[in-house]
Design a protein around this motif. Structure first.
Motif, PDB file in Angstrom:
ATOM      1  N   ASN A  82      -9.074 -17.597  -2.467  1.00 27.87           N
ATOM      2  CA  ASN A  82      -8.244 -18.715  -2.006  1.00 27.87           C
ATOM      3  C   ASN A  82      -6.849 -18.652  -2.605  1.00 27.87           C
ATOM      4  O   ASN A  82      -5.857 -18.929  -1.926  1.00 27.87           O
ATOM      5  CB  ASN A  82      -8.899 -20.062  -2.351  1.00 27.87           C
ATOM      6  N   GLU A  83      -6.771 -18.282  -3.897  1.00 26.63           N
ATOM      7  CA  GLU A  83      -5.459 -18.132  -4.532  1.00 26.63           C
ATOM      8  C   GLU A  83      -4.669 -17.007  -3.881  1.00 26.63           C
ATOM      9  O   GLU A  83      -3.468 -17.130  -3.655  1.00 26.63           O
ATOM     10  CB  GLU A  83      -5.607 -17.859  -6.034  1.00 26.63           C
ATOM     11  N   TRP A 106       0.043 -15.375  -0.604  1.00 29.73           N
ATOM     12  CA  TRP A 106       0.516 -14.345   0.318  1.00 29.73           C
ATOM     13  C   TRP A 106       1.919 -14.666   0.809  1.00 29.73           C
ATOM     14  O   TRP A 106       2.172 -15.745   1.326  1.00 29.73           O
ATOM     15  CB  TRP A 106      -0.442 -14.189   1.493  1.00 29.73           C
ATOM     16  N   ASN A 107       2.847 -13.721   0.636  1.00 32.24           N
ATOM     17  CA  ASN A 107       4.248 -13.948   1.014  1.00 32.24           C
ATOM     18  C   ASN A 107       4.785 -12.881   1.962  1.00 32.24           C
ATOM     19  O   ASN A 107       5.977 -12.845   2.230  1.00 32.24           O
ATOM     20  CB  ASN A 107       5.123 -14.018  -0.245  1.00 32.24           C
ATOM     21  N   GLY A 108       3.923 -11.989   2.434  1.00 30.58           N
ATOM     22  CA  GLY A 108       4.362 -10.955   3.353  1.00 30.58           C
ATOM     23  C   GLY A 108       4.886  -9.701   2.680  1.00 30.58           C
ATOM     24  O   GLY A 108       5.104  -8.693   3.328  1.00 30.58           O
ATOM     25  N   PRO A 121      -5.967  -8.191   6.960  1.00 30.58           N
ATOM     26  CA  PRO A 121      -4.970  -7.489   7.770  1.00 30.58           C
ATOM     27  C   PRO A 121      -3.859  -6.789   6.987  1.00 30.58           C
ATOM     28  O   PRO A 121      -3.398  -5.736   7.395  1.00 30.58           O
ATOM     29  CB  PRO A 121      -4.405  -8.586   8.672  1.00 30.58           C
ATOM     30  N   PHE A 122      -3.418  -7.329   5.867  1.00 29.25           N
ATOM     31  CA  PHE A 122      -2.298  -6.726   5.138  1.00 29.25           C
ATOM     32  C   PHE A 122      -2.747  -5.779   4.026  1.00 29.25           C
ATOM     33  O   PHE A 122      -1.929  -5.289   3.248  1.00 29.25           O
ATOM     34  CB  PHE A 122      -1.365  -7.808   4.574  1.00 29.25           C
ATOM     35  N   ALA A 123      -4.048  -5.475   3.952  1.00 26.79           N
ATOM     36  CA  ALA A 123      -4.572  -4.590   2.901  1.00 26.79           C
ATOM     37  C   ALA A 123      -4.363  -3.123   3.253  1.00 26.79           C
ATOM     38  O   ALA A 123      -4.388  -2.743   4.421  1.00 26.79           O
ATOM     39  CB  ALA A 123      -6.054  -4.854   2.684  1.00 26.79           C
ATOM     40  N   LYS A 124      -4.183  -2.317   2.215  1.00 24.90           N
ATOM     41  CA  LYS A 124      -4.084  -0.868   2.361  1.00 24.90           C
ATOM     42  C   LYS A 124      -5.330  -0.278   1.726  1.00 24.90           C
ATOM     43  O   LYS A 124      -5.701  -0.647   0.618  1.00 24.90           O
ATOM     44  CB  LYS A 124      -2.830  -0.364   1.651  1.00 24.90           C
ATOM     45  N   ASN A 125      -5.995   0.640   2.427  1.00 24.50           N
ATOM     46  CA  ASN A 125      -7.225   1.241   1.905  1.00 24.50           C
ATOM     47  C   ASN A 125      -6.908   2.407   0.970  1.00 24.50           C
ATOM     48  O   ASN A 125      -6.339   3.408   1.376  1.00 24.50           O
ATOM     49  CB  ASN A 125      -8.097   1.708   3.070  1.00 24.50           C
ATOM     50  N   VAL A 126      -7.258   2.228  -0.306  1.00 27.49           N
ATOM     51  CA  VAL A 126      -7.185   3.293  -1.311  1.00 27.49           C
ATOM     52  C   VAL A 126      -8.537   3.260  -2.024  1.00 27.49           C
ATOM     53  O   VAL A 126      -8.725   2.479  -2.950  1.00 27.49           O
ATOM     54  CB  VAL A 126      -6.031   3.087  -2.313  1.00 27.49           C
ATOM     55  N   PRO A 127      -9.510   4.069  -1.555  1.00 26.25           N
ATOM     56  CA  PRO A 127     -10.850   4.031  -2.150  1.00 26.25           C
ATOM     57  C   PRO A 127     -10.822   4.238  -3.662  1.00 26.25           C
ATOM     58  O   PRO A 127      -9.953   4.936  -4.187  1.00 26.25           O
ATOM     59  CB  PRO A 127     -11.586   5.180  -1.449  1.00 26.25           C
ATOM     60  N   LEU A 128     -11.779   3.631  -4.344  1.00 19.06           N
ATOM     61  CA  LEU A 128     -11.844   3.693  -5.798  1.00 19.06           C
ATOM     62  C   LEU A 128     -11.754   5.130  -6.312  1.00 19.06           C
ATOM     63  O   LEU A 128     -11.057   5.392  -7.295  1.00 19.06           O
ATOM     64  CB  LEU A 128     -13.120   3.018  -6.308  1.00 19.06           C
TER      65      LEU A 128
END
Length: 104
Positions: free
Chosen positions: A14-15, A20-22, A41-48
């Motif tokens: 929730n925080e 989120w500011n774009g 939607p704004f996440a970038k996939n970088v696997p662990l």
């Protein structure tokens, strides 16, 4: 500080949604298949398993998320050692109630 480990900064889902500011960086450290099944939607996939090689802006907060919060905590520790200011998203995608891209 207790023991050998510094606690990582963390926020709830929730925080994260309210902050989120774009312009924020959110790294999703789940596997590519998990990411494709549904991600913020704004996440970038970088696997662990690739996180140690991550190269980003080091003057910016980096938020990390996974499915439950365990892998993102590991990723946060690795990124912190590499000089980044990292915030772990507690509860991960299990707690996320915002919009999701991909998946069903």
């Amino acid at each position: 500080m207790f023991g050998l480990f510094k606690r990582s900064n963390s926020v709830s889902t929730n925080e994260l949604a309210s902050k989120w500011n774009g312009k924020m960086t959110l790294l999703d450290v789940r596997t590519p298949n998990e990411f494709r099944a549904g991600h913020i939607p704004f996440a970038k996939n970088v696997p662990l398993n690739n996180i140690a090689g991550y190269k980003g802006k080091d003057n910016q907060d980096i938020y990390v998320i996974c499915q439950s919060g365990m892998r993102s905590k590991q990723a946060a520790n690795i990124l912190k050692k590499n000089g980044y200011n990292v915030i772990n998203v507690r509860g991960g995608m299990n707690q996320w109630t915002g919009s999701v891209k991909g998946g069903k």
